[in-house]
Motif scaffolding. Structure first.
Motif, mmCIF file in Angstrom:
data_model
loop_
_atom_site.group_PDB
_atom_site.id
_atom_site.type_symbol
_atom_site.label_atom_id
_atom_site.label_comp_id
_atom_site.label_asym_id
_atom_site.label_seq_id
_atom_site.Cartn_x
_atom_site.Cartn_y
_atom_site.Cartn_z
ATOM 1 N N TYR A 55 -44.311 135.954 7.930
ATOM 2 C CA TYR A 55 -45.408 135.467 7.084
ATOM 3 C C TYR A 55 -45.003 135.395 5.618
ATOM 4 O O TYR A 55 -45.593 134.658 4.845
ATOM 5 N N GLU A 56 -43.992 136.166 5.241
ATOM 6 C CA GLU A 56 -43.554 136.197 3.839
ATOM 7 C C GLU A 56 -42.612 135.052 3.487
ATOM 8 O O GLU A 56 -42.400 134.760 2.308
ATOM 9 N N GLN A 57 -42.033 134.385 4.471
ATOM 10 C CA GLN A 57 -40.983 133.398 4.212
ATOM 11 C C GLN A 57 -41.419 132.242 3.304
ATOM 12 O O GLN A 57 -40.717 131.916 2.345
ATOM 13 N N PRO A 58 -42.570 131.593 3.552
ATOM 14 C CA PRO A 58 -42.963 130.492 2.661
ATOM 15 C C PRO A 58 -43.147 130.917 1.201
ATOM 16 O O PRO A 58 -42.707 130.224 0.290
ATOM 17 N N VAL A 59 -43.781 132.076 0.963
ATOM 18 C CA VAL A 59 -43.990 132.506 -0.420
ATOM 19 C C VAL A 59 -42.677 132.949 -1.059
ATOM 20 O O VAL A 59 -42.449 132.727 -2.250
ATOM 21 N N LEU A 60 -41.783 133.543 -0.274
ATOM 22 C CA LEU A 60 -40.457 133.899 -0.798
ATOM 23 C C LEU A 60 -39.717 132.658 -1.284
ATOM 24 O O LEU A 60 -39.175 132.643 -2.399
ATOM 25 N N ASP A 61 -39.694 131.638 -0.445
ATOM 26 C CA ASP A 61 -39.004 130.403 -0.823
ATOM 27 C C ASP A 61 -39.655 129.749 -2.039
ATOM 28 O O ASP A 61 -38.969 129.283 -2.946
ATOM 29 N N PHE A 62 -40.991 129.752 -2.066
ATOM 30 C CA PHE A 62 -41.694 129.153 -3.195
ATOM 31 C C PHE A 62 -41.358 129.868 -4.501
ATOM 32 O O PHE A 62 -41.028 129.241 -5.500
ATOM 33 N N LEU A 63 -41.462 131.206 -4.488
ATOM 34 C CA LEU A 63 -41.195 131.976 -5.708
ATOM 35 C C LEU A 63 -39.736 131.858 -6.146
ATOM 36 O O LEU A 63 -39.450 131.762 -7.339
ATOM 37 N N HIS A 64 -38.823 131.852 -5.182
ATOM 38 C CA HIS A 64 -37.406 131.692 -5.512
ATOM 39 C C HIS A 64 -37.161 130.328 -6.167
ATOM 40 O O HIS A 64 -36.487 130.245 -7.194
ATOM 41 N N ASN A 65 -37.723 129.280 -5.580
ATOM 42 C CA ASN A 65 -37.549 127.930 -6.134
ATOM 43 C C ASN A 65 -38.214 127.769 -7.495
ATOM 44 O O ASN A 65 -37.787 126.954 -8.301
ATOM 45 N N ALA A 66 -39.267 128.575 -7.748
ATOM 46 C CA ALA A 66 -39.941 128.529 -9.051
ATOM 47 C C ALA A 66 -39.212 129.353 -10.109
ATOM 48 O O ALA A 66 -39.609 129.370 -11.269
ATOM 49 N N GLY A 67 -38.144 130.077 -9.704
ATOM 50 C CA GLY A 67 -37.343 130.818 -10.668
ATOM 51 C C GLY A 67 -37.782 132.247 -10.918
ATOM 52 O O GLY A 67 -37.355 132.864 -11.891
ATOM 53 N N HIS A 68 -38.626 132.799 -10.064
ATOM 54 C CA HIS A 68 -39.068 134.180 -10.230
ATOM 55 C C HIS A 68 -38.074 135.136 -9.579
ATOM 56 O O HIS A 68 -37.468 134.806 -8.564
ATOM 57 N N PRO A 69 -37.911 136.344 -10.138
ATOM 58 C CA PRO A 69 -36.985 137.332 -9.568
ATOM 59 C C PRO A 69 -37.611 138.024 -8.353
ATOM 60 O O PRO A 69 -38.217 139.083 -8.453
ATOM 61 N N VAL A 70 -37.489 137.405 -7.203
ATOM 62 C CA VAL A 70 -38.181 137.869 -6.004
ATOM 63 C C VAL A 70 -37.224 138.602 -5.067
ATOM 64 O O VAL A 70 -36.036 138.287 -4.996
#
Length: 130
Positions: A55-70
């Motif tokens: 369930y975390e995969q989509p938000v992980l990818d989104f935050l990573h692509n947005a440049g956040h230190p996730v």
């Protein structure tokens, strides 16, 4: 700078910071956009999410692509840290706060997305194990 923790469930994301601020958004594209806007006003050392069965995969990818230190943290490790800090109760909001504490206290390796072929291979392995 704050540590930020995100407790991920199928339907929603509960966000907490080390200074006690919270946010709740849906686990969807529109919720991710709202989260991104909120994060711009809340700089963070790390943003920590637990591994929650995909369930975390989509938000992980989104935050990573947005440049956040996730970071994706091991769920057992995060729970043990919360217990060590005296947090016995387990709710989504408390879990988000515990993850924020983990983000502030422990330097974890940054999330690096898998290549498409690696994701496909992981799906095959998961299906084979089932």
């Amino acid at each position: 700078m704050n540590g930020i923790g995100i407790d991920v469930s199928k339907r929603q994301l509960d966000v907490g910071t080390t200074d006690g601020q919270t946010l709740q958004v849906s686990n969807s594209r529109s919720g991710f956009a709202e989260l991104d806007l909120w994060l711009q006003g809340h700089p963070a050392v790390q943003i920590v999410l637990e591994a929650t069965g995909g369930y975390e995969q989509p938000v992980l990818d989104f935050l990573h692509n947005a440049g956040h230190p996730v970071v994706r943290a091991n769920a057992l490790r995060a729970r043990r840290l919360a217990q060590g800090m005296g947090q016995i109760a387990k709710t989504d909001r408390l879990d988000a706060y515990a993850l924020a504490q983990m983000a502030a206290l422990v330097k974890l390796p940054s999330y690096q997305p898998l290549e498409p072929w690696q994701r496909k291979m992981r799906e095959f392995v998961r299906a084979r194990r089932q």
